[in-house]
Design an enzyme around this catalytic site. Sequence first.
Site, PDB file in Angstrom:
ATOM      1  N   VAL A 530       0.859  -1.187   0.000  1.00 28.77           N
ATOM      2  CA  VAL A 530       0.000   0.000   0.000  1.00 28.77           C
ATOM      3  C   VAL A 530       0.899   1.242   0.000  1.00 28.77           C
ATOM      4  CG1 VAL A 530      -1.880   1.203   1.142  1.00 28.77           C
ATOM      5  CG2 VAL A 530      -1.682  -1.274   1.377  1.00 28.77           C
ATOM      6  N   ASP A 640     -11.169 -10.695   8.847  1.00 26.48           N
ATOM      7  CA  ASP A 640      -9.827 -10.297   9.255  1.00 26.48           C
ATOM      8  C   ASP A 640      -9.898  -9.021  10.099  1.00 26.48           C
ATOM      9  OD1 ASP A 640      -7.138 -10.590   9.510  1.00 26.48           O
ATOM     10  OD2 ASP A 640      -6.622  -9.885   7.496  1.00 26.48           O
TER      11      ASP A 640
END
Length: 851
Positions: A530, A640
């Site tokens: 990212v 998650d």
Amino acid sequence: MKMMKYLANLIAGVCLIFNLILVSSQPLFVDCGSKGGKDEYGRTWVEDAKYLTSSKNSEQAGAQHHNPLLPSTLPYMNARIFKSQATYKFPKKAKERYFLRFHFYPSTFGNYDVSKSYFAVAAGEIPLMNNFSAAITCRALTQAYLVREYSLAPSDCDSLEITFTPSTNYSDTFAFVNGIELVVMPNLLGTAPMVGYRSWSVLDVATENLQTMYRVNVGGQFIPPNKDAGGLSRTWYIDDTYLNGAVQGLSIQSDKTIKIDYGNMSTATAPEDVYSTARVMGKFGKVNLQTNLTWVFRVDPNITYLVRLHFCELQFDKLNNRMFNIYLNNHSAIADPYPADILAWTNQKDVATYKDFALDLNDESGHEQIRVDLNPSAIHNPRYYNVLLNGLEIFKVSEGRSLASPNPELSDMMIQEDQVAMNKPKTFSKSSDNIVVVGATGGAAAAFVVVALLAFFYTKKRKVHRVGPHTSSWLPVYGNSNVGGSRSNSAHLSALAQGLSRHFSIAEIKQATNNFDESNVIGVGGFGKVYKGVINGGTKVAIKRSNPSSEQGINEFQTEIEMLSKLRHKHLVSLIGFCEDGGEMCLVYDYMALGTFREHIYNNKKSNLSWKKRLEICIGAARGLHYLHTGAQYTIIHRDVKTTNILLDEKWVAKVSDFGLSKTGPDMNQGHVSTVVKGSFGYLDPEYFRRQQLTEKSDVYSFGVVLFEALCARPALNPSLPKEQVSLADWALSCHKKGTLDDIIDPHLKDKIDPECLKKFAGTAVKCLSDQGIDRPHMGDVLWNLEFALQLQETADSSGSSGDQGSVRSRDASVRNPRESGNLSVGSEHELNESKDDSVIFSQLVNPTGR
Ligand SMILES: *[C@@H]1O[C@H](CO)[C@@H](O)[C@H](O)[C@H]1NC(C)=O
Ligand SMILES: *[C@@H]1O[C@H](CO)[C@@H](O)[C@H](O)[C@H]1NC(C)=O
Ligand SMILES: *[C@@H]1O[C@H](CO)[C@@H](O)[C@H](O)[C@H]1NC(C)=O
Ligand SMILES: *[C@@H]1O[C@H](CO)[C@@H](O)[C@H](O)[C@H]1NC(C)=O
Ligand SMILES: *[C@@H]1O[C@H](CO)[C@@H](O)[C@H](O)[C@H]1NC(C)=O
Ligand SMILES: *[C@@H]1O[C@H](CO)[C@@H](O)[C@H](O)[C@H]1NC(C)=O
């Protein structure tokens, strides 16, 4: 004029004696263009051919593409195509009111590209749609499919003719439909007082044809058609998306053991779930007095609407406890000097009722919204300053006029963008079918909405880009993330238009990230790295780049897009756009200025987060997860949940991120999703290991770990600690049991947490960590308990301080306690009583033992 009782424009003339066999009152579900069968809700659909008045001018065709967001294969995957005018003739009972529903799925059916389809639909003589494009409408709503619902006034006919007419303005056009429902509607309509007139007048709705615009279970959950009352197959959406303004109130739920009493009202009016949940204001009356609880709904201008508000008092059993004003578009519907007191209508608690109002937008030139404001009334000196609403429906009233509305308008910017997207090399395309792109279902956006007002773009033909050989189609996203947070008021439209997901070229992405410079990496996920980036010369974004060699990455990329395109919520991270170009796939998000929750509690601790901030962040995340579990068409399991997947924007608003592993489920039949174990160690549901089963309770478990992380400021797993302390979940549970939890709390929080608040918070976290999923609370309960914990903290904080005048804050749950020990003179008796009594009520409602 409108004050007069309008006689409905009944189906005149064309009513032929058609069928002498007894027509049953059973709902008729017609699977257009196919043989019928059972849908996912267990409803039986029948073949349409026998209802066509001519076998000549129509074709049947199957969809080339299955959008995973369809709630059911039936009736969407097949269509009836009409090249010229054609009519269905359905048997019906005379003198009965009917719900008529149309199902449209914009796809490519055989050789028919539905984006070319424009048509009119009429029921008898009543025009329902004109120049209608299902593709544009779905696109604008970011829905995979569309249900249009009408309520047809009783007539003398024993048949109903539905006529489809392809638009004459286009050469190569056609009409299509996937499904039609005809359901007898019991007598649920009467007269409604006109709001906004000086003299009292009523509209006789019982003789009117209506179109459903919105149907909302306020403070409650999505209710699918098979759970509707009276077998009417209505769909009830959640109200979050329509809330406007800073004050969002609290959602409350009655005890499960309490049965809602319908009095002399039809039990088909609305399901019990509508009446047993509600939205109220916060605890602090003085603040409530100065605020409104407001919902805003976009509608077409220049026509009359029926607004039905459903009420059921769930907390108080006496008159004069809760009195409030109801305004529609700033007109008093029920307001001072005669405010609403639900008990005055029902005499008792837990008794359902509703109030109808007619609102004529002809008088409000150009008004394109219906705004519902509730605020407490003080003039009769009630015990509490609060409001309550359980449900809401809005119908367009024909009054002899066409119910049709125009298609959404195209904006130049959007068209341009779309063309750019079309002309780009299709790096990942394996197939080049032409297909209408459907966005996705916004779970919360009512499918009935008429979208003429939304300025969205659209092209008649788009390519489907396939991602990898195993995955289904590639769904570009045209929705936008702002919707959930920023409500559907008109001021927001431009922001909506600006925020639309856009396509980025790889050149733009490279420029934004300085050619993926490593110094811009702000995180690494299963999906890839990212990067931080800057676009449009200043806007900060986060860019997720897929690892091009990883098939897994591709799948997660796609899951993420599909999830984010169908979900919009203030507490879910927002997607700005994406890039699939030059062998690269990237997702572009809003930049979350304050990073992850974790880094503010222990990792490279950036700030010493106060307990209240931590609580607020937990509440925001819980709200996001609650929305995932209940707000959308499907239950969505995040899989998650962890402190690094809770991001913070510059205002400390928590946003749940990383949907790469998410699943829709539980499966209708199995009640769980079974998959290989994924997710993060330290957060994993023990049941998941044992049974390889995943339910939304798995997220609840992980969230329990998050709560303890927030409290104890340590990682979920810390292998450097003594064995019994390695797992935070186990360690915290054992400390809680031994009564030594205080010892493991973040030292920074010592003595800063109100003991009652701590008890509530820790109790909630412990519940979340129950070994068996069934013992864990639902996310909604968790949310409740956390909000309550925050109120306890705020009460404690403000009783210690002085000078706090109780300013209104923009946090969801409501407002700061204006009570202060030194100032009892300004109407504070209310607040004093209130806090005490409310605690009792709230703790009863909250049901901390879980369900
Ligand atoms: C569309 O067709 C109708 C009827 O044929 C005609 O009256 C109208 O003017 C046409 N509109 C346009 C924009 O061409
Ligand atoms: C239901 O009962 C109330 C009073 O008990 C009455 O005012 C109302 O008209 C009744 N409604 C119907 C539909 O019968
Ligand atoms: C509350 O709603 C009423 C009616 O729409 C409006 O006049 C008033 O200004 C609102 N008050 C606040 C604080 O928004
Ligand atoms: C609402 O009504 C009040 C008083 O009737 C008025 O002062 C206010 O300007 C109105 N607000 C809007 C938005 O029309
Ligand atoms: C609605 O009415 C207003 C005022 O009469 C007018 O200016 C406007 O054009 C109308 N809008 C539509 C869509 O008919
Ligand atoms: C039909 O709808 C399209 C798309 O909204 C619009 O461009 C066109 O002008 C409309 N045609 C008519 C005749 O209303």
